[in-house]
Design an enzyme around this catalytic site. Structure first.
Site, mmCIF file in Angstrom:
data_model
loop_
_atom_site.group_PDB
_atom_site.id
_atom_site.type_symbol
_atom_site.label_atom_id
_atom_site.label_comp_id
_atom_site.label_asym_id
_atom_site.label_seq_id
_atom_site.Cartn_x
_atom_site.Cartn_y
_atom_site.Cartn_z
ATOM 1 N N GLY A 166 0.795 -1.239 0.000
ATOM 2 C CA GLY A 166 0.000 0.000 0.000
ATOM 3 C C GLY A 166 0.816 1.272 0.000
ATOM 4 N N ASP A 223 3.149 -1.203 -13.788
ATOM 5 C CA ASP A 223 3.701 -1.968 -12.662
ATOM 6 C C ASP A 223 4.175 -3.356 -13.106
ATOM 7 O OD1 ASP A 223 2.565 0.243 -11.526
ATOM 8 O OD2 ASP A 223 0.954 -0.836 -10.514
HETATM 9 C C1 GLA Z 1 -0.761 2.578 -10.237
HETATM 10 C C2 GLA Z 1 -1.271 1.767 -11.411
HETATM 11 C C3 GLA Z 1 -0.403 2.017 -12.646
HETATM 12 C C4 GLA Z 1 -0.255 3.510 -12.933
HETATM 13 C C5 GLA Z 1 0.120 4.269 -11.667
HETATM 14 C C6 GLA Z 1 0.100 5.758 -11.856
HETATM 15 O O1 GLA Z 1 0.506 2.148 -9.871
HETATM 16 O O2 GLA Z 1 -1.255 0.403 -11.090
HETATM 17 O O3 GLA Z 1 -0.922 1.335 -13.751
HETATM 18 O O4 GLA Z 1 -1.427 4.017 -13.510
HETATM 19 O O5 GLA Z 1 -0.735 3.954 -10.582
HETATM 20 O O6 GLA Z 1 1.074 6.164 -12.768
#
Ligand code: GLA
Length: 394
Positions: free
Chosen positions: A129, A179
């Protein structure tokens, strides 16, 4: 000889594995968390992100099973579960973190891959988180394990896409590709300039004078809240209004600032501000990617400051704890620049710090942030880690 941290971690997991399942794990999959150095919310607009896998990782130590069952436990969170690969894989009500494992299994099977089950024990050093992609690290570690155990032959990009699908369709978070891609395709010692439309990247080394320092506000955000999908919908609304006016515009990635401003009257005021942030942030990614290898201190300071201001005033993803953290960072020795990381609404800031100053920087930031908020933060330097793969455990 003293044991390294990695050796101690391996010993810890091995002992716990033996207690849970009897015997030894035979395969160890690992996947890193990530920090974005520039490019907030650009990924789902098919834009660019400058991103880095970090040396905070999720491991799954595993032993294959032949009965189509997957058993998973975690050393970080109480509880574990066993589920079957036969029949329709459902979400767990009792142990929700297993949904990341279940979701990946379901998506892989829906794609027609034949999977082998396993006994698995998860251990993670990616904080939960905090905006460092602990969820993606678990998904990508799971997919890496299935990939090996079942001989699927998935390359890192395909693996990332399937993990994103698991998060979108099974877990129910409408995230972009950032990510999972970073975790799957990262390269040690390098930052990735990721092109989210073409699902491709180039790599660049980090200038030796610069260290990347995570400054965690310890103010937790929840991505499944309404804010993230709302931002995404606003961006899509912006692109939908602009597309008929400008040939070739499909998403905000295709829009220039001039085009956006010329169409301002046609856009809802909030949609205009959100779109403006994305268009500018996208350009900042390219500008920072050009400046970073040369150190480019002036550009670094300006681009990070503009990114944070835009996140606060246009995209509205900054909470007071993040502002307090930025103030603490700016009073600290050795800072070259800092901005929000991850989705915002709490979580971490990422700071670029002169290599020799990291210790003093951290001490100052922690004290100043504590004084301002009463919260004990976590401030630590990270290295660019390799992307997901198998660990060589003796
Ligand atoms: C989270 C989401 C990503 C991206 C970021 C903001 O990490 O999982 O896909 O959108 O926020 O850049």
């Amino acid at each position: 000889m003293a044991l390294s941290e990695t050796d101690e971690r391996i010993a810890h997991v091995r002992t716990a594995f033996a207690a849970l399942y009897s015997g030894e794990p035979v395969l160890w999959a690992q996947a890193p968390g990530r920090v974005d150095l520039m490019g907030s919310h650009t990924d789902y607009n098919e834009g660019y992100v400058l991103t880095m896998p970090i040396d905070r990782t999720t491991w799954i130590a595993a032993r294959p099973r032949d009965d189509r069952q997957v058993a998973v436990h975690s050393l970080n969170i109480e509880g574990g579960e066993t589920f079957s690969l036969d029949g329709d894989i459902q979400r767990s009500t009792a142990v929700p973190w297993t949904d990341y494992v279940r979701g990946v299994a379901k998506v892989l099977q829906d794609e027609g891959y034949a999977l082998r089950g396993f006994d698995g024990l998860v251990h993670s050093t990616v904080p939960f988180g905090s905006g460092l992609s602990s969820s993606a690290a678990l998904e990508v570690a799971t997919a890496t394990l299935f990939n090996e155990l079942s001989g699927l032959g998935l390359d890192p990009v395909r693996l990332a896409v399937l993990c994103q699908r698991a998060e979108n369709t099974f877990v129910g978070v409408n995230c972009g590709i950032l990510d999972q891609y970073t975790s799957a395709a990262g390269r040690a010692g390098h930052v990735l300039l990721l092109d989210c439309r073409h699902l491709a990247h180039t790599v660049a080394p980090i200038h030796p004078d610069i260290r990347i320092v995570i400054c965690d506000t310890r103010y937790k955000r929840a991505l499944t809240g309404s804010e993230y999908p709302q931002r995404r919908a606003q961006c899509e609304a912006g692109a939908a209004t602009l597309a008929p006016r400008y040939p070739g515009v499909r998403t905000l990635r295709d829009v220039t600032l001039e085009q956006l401003d010329a169409a301002r009257e046609a856009l809802d005021e909030t949609v205009y501000r959100r779109s403006r942030f994305i268009v500018q942030e996208n350009q900042r990614v390219l500008d920072l990617a050009a400046a970073l290898p040369e150190k480019g201190a002036a550009a670094l300071a300006a681009l990070t400051a503009e990114s944070f201001a835009g996140a606060r005033d246009l995209y509205e993803i900054v909470v007071p704890q993040m502002e307090a953290m930025l103030t603490a960072i700016h009073g600290a020795p050795g800072v070259l620049g800092a901005r929000q990381a991850g989705a915002g609404f709490g979580g971490c800031l990422v700071a670029f710090v002169e290599r020799d100053c990291v210790g003093d920087f951290g001490a100052h930031v922690c004290a100043a942030y504590r004084e301002a908020t009463g919260i004990e933060s976590a401030v630590y330097a990270v290295e660019a880690a390799p992307g997901a793969g198998l660990l060589a455990v003796e």
